[in-house]
Enzyme design. Structure first.
Site, PDB file in Angstrom:
ATOM      1  N   SER A  86     -30.859 -77.395  60.121  1.00 14.14           N
ATOM      2  CA  SER A  86     -29.577 -77.673  59.494  1.00 14.14           C
ATOM      3  C   SER A  86     -28.573 -78.274  60.472  1.00 14.14           C
ATOM      4  CB  SER A  86     -29.005 -76.415  58.857  1.00 14.14           C
ATOM      5  OG  SER A  86     -28.668 -75.503  59.848  1.00 14.14           O
ATOM      6  N   LYS A 123     -23.800 -73.743  65.498  1.00 15.01           N
ATOM      7  CA  LYS A 123     -22.970 -74.438  64.509  1.00 15.01           C
ATOM      8  C   LYS A 123     -21.901 -75.208  65.254  1.00 15.01           C
ATOM      9  CE  LYS A 123     -24.021 -72.930  60.203  1.00 15.01           C
ATOM     10  NZ  LYS A 123     -25.421 -72.627  60.316  1.00 15.01           N
TER      11      LYS A 123
END
Lengths: 169, 426
Positions: A86, A123
């Site tokens: 991701s 992230k």
């Protein structure tokens, strides 16, 4: 909340830009202490060109060392392994090696390793509407607000080492 | 001024850096072959688990809620090295005293800036390595040790405590400190001191140094000077022989020769082994450190240390030497002139309390008995015929090195295949 999503995406784009400018601004803070297994390669005196080599190239000017180039602060730098895809938009593939510098500030726009409820996660940090969010580079993953969550930033990812076919260990 | 910096529950802190889920939980680290507890988080201490407690005797309730890990010396050694590297950013004078403790000398630094500097040092170590440390700042090592204990015990200090040689605060601290809590004061000496009316550190400080010397020893006299704020003891005197053994020495002259370092390391190992056997202990791991002279301007500087775990707790000089050679081989670099090399035996346990491993065979027993006889003969020869009558050569490089450790966490920082894993999605 489509408007928030849009805003985050904008933030993300800004983040990408920041990342680029960050990497060009990187400066050498200290000398990396080479470990025993660090090898270095000779740096040729000029760029590779077609045609006859310049006689000046016989003289090797310096040695370059990838470890020193990537690891600015050895005491604070750790290698970790990424899992999942991701963060593909940031060039992080499943199984890639990440270089993490714990001495860097977790500024918005930087990609961080963050312990989210005890789980180490990669992230990008983004600030939007006065709040800090964690965004993935895959739009399928909704941004995660940091407010009210148990988390602490572990370190800032500075480089990704991705092996291409033939380059795997 | 000198600071003693030490990691809080160091082994457990190392584990927590790479597994944040351990934060806030009761965590223990076990000795080699998972025998007994060698490190405890404060949550585990709160459950009443004692240092050295055998794993199989822990109450089931404790075992259910606590996380017990095998020792991961590769990780602890690397994190220790990193902490010392960070300390080196704050002063050139860093003297590792143990795997989790270092002295940082601040002579020549402006007095007034030292406390903020120590706070910055503590924050930086915390940020760069994830290891929480306590800092005790004082004019001498003995006082720094006391200050360090206060820094950890009293939350109000926020991890940094300064203890000056004079003042009401110092007096109160010393009065509250029984003499046998002082570094390097053995229980027997403490009992004798008590008979003479000296029960706390303040009373010892106020005693006449000459009298102390005549009744006790020159080491005890130095303690008096240290308590008064005058540095008097060197690092090697400050061993805590029940926990660890340090043998180190500076070279007479700087040397870059590998064989000279190896010779020094062999000698240190032999000496440490003798001391270890004399006090009836076994070591679980060996740390070797080397450094250049940090005060020589213009010299290339290098310092490093490595820890190698022993296959089983041991007092056999040959095994200590084999571990130390591996450690030295891992950190020795050509092109530097070394000033000092040291060997530290870590996480000592008593011979009598050695935990028999379930995996041990009668052959292991026989080998141990033979090793004990050999070492006893060796010690007797060296005692009766003079030091170094029997010495060791270098062990072969290829001897097998297998550790049994079922609960060991990955070697996050020293093995490519065991790096920390981070998820990208969630």
């Amino acid at each position: 909340m489509p408007s928030t999503r849009y805003c985050i995406y904008l933030q993300y784009l800004v983040g990408v830009a920041m990342k680029l400018s960050d990497s060009t601004r990187a400066r050498v803070i200290g000398r990396a202490e080479p470990g025993t297994a660090v090898s270095s390669l000779p740096l040729m005196g000029c760029r590779v060109r077609a045609g006859f080599p310049s006689p000046a190239d016989d003289h090797l000017e310096a040695e370059i060392n990838l470890h020193e180039h990537v690891v600015k602060r050895p005491a604070a730098t750790y290698f970790v392994r990424a899992e999942g895809d991701s963060m593909l938009g940031d060039g992080i593939h499943d199984g890639d090696l990440l270089v993490v510098d714990r001495s860097l500030e977790p500024l918005p726009g930087r990609v961080v390793v963050i312990a989210l409820e005890g789980e180490p996660t990669v992230k990008r940090l983004a600030r939007c509407g006065g709040e800090v969010w964690l965004v993935a580079s895959n739009p399928r993953f909704a941004p995660i607000p940091l407010a009210g969550r148990e988390c602490h930033v572990w370190g800032v990812v500075t480089h990704v080492l991705h092996a291409l076919p033939g380059g795997e260990r | 001024m000198i600071a003693l910096v030490d990691g809080n529950s160091f082994y457990v802190s190392c584990e927590r850096v790479f597994d944040p889920r351990l934060e806030g939980r009761a965590v223990g680290v076990l000795s080699n072959n998972d025998g007994c507890v060698v490190a405890r988080s404060h949550e585990l201490k709160a459950l009443g688990v004692a240092m050295g407690a055998p794993l199989h005797l822990l109450p089931p309730a404790v075992r259910r809620q606590a996380v017990m890990l095998s020792s991961n010396y590769a990780l602890y050694g690397d994190m220790s090295r990193r902490v010392n590297q960070v300390l080196g950013e704050f002063s050139p004078d860093v003297e590792p005293y143990s795997i989790d403790e270092s002295f940082v000398g601040f002579s020549g630094f402006p007095e007034g800036e030292l406390e903020p500097r120590c706070r910055e040092l503590r924050d930086t170590v915390g940020r760069w390595t994830g290891i929480p440390v306590g800092v005790g700042l004082a004019p001498t090592r003995t006082l720094a040790k006391l200050a360090n204990r206060l820094a950890k015990r009293e939350p109000a200090f926020e991890g940094v405590c300064r203890l000056d040689a004079e003042g009401e605060a110092t007096r109160r601290v010393l009065e509250a400190c029984p003499v046998d809590d002082l570094w390097g004061v053995a229980r027997r000496s403490a009992e004798r001191l008590a008979l003479m009316g000296i029960e706390n550190a303040w009373q010892l400080r106020e005693a006449d140094p000459r009298w102390v010397r005549s009744r006790f020893s020159v080491v005890m006299e130095r303690m008096v000077w240290e308590l008064r704020g005058r540095p008097a003891i060197v690092l090697d005197d400050m061993s805590e022989p029940r926990r660890r053994l340090l043998v180190s020495r500076s070279f007479g002259r700087l040397t870059g020769e590998r064989h000279e370092l190896e010779a020094a390391m062999r000698q240190h190992c032999a000496r440490a082994g003798e001391k270890l056997r004399r006090q009836g202990s076994l070591a679980q791991a060996v740390q070797v450190f080397v450094r250049t002279n940090p005060f020589l301007a213009g010299e290339p500087q290098y310092r490093n240390a490595a820890v190698v775990a022993l296959p089983a707790p041991s007092a056999d000089s040959r095994e200590l030497l084999a571990a130390a050679s591996r450690a030295l081989a891992a950190i020795y670099l050509e092109g530097y002139r070394y000033q000092k090399c040291g060997v530290m035996l870590l996480d000592l346990v008593d011979v009598e309390r050695r935990q028999a491993s379930l995996l041990e065979t009668p052959e292991d027993d026989a080998r141990r008995a033979r090793s004990q006889r050999l070492m006893a003969a060796l010690d007797r020869l060296n005692r009766e015929m003079g030091r170094d009558t029997v010495r060791f050569g270098l062990p072969r490089r290829d001897n097998a090195w297998k550790l049994r450790c079922e609960r060991r966490t990955p070697r996050y920082t020293t093995s490519w295949d065991e790096l920390m894993r981070v998820k990208t999605g969630r």
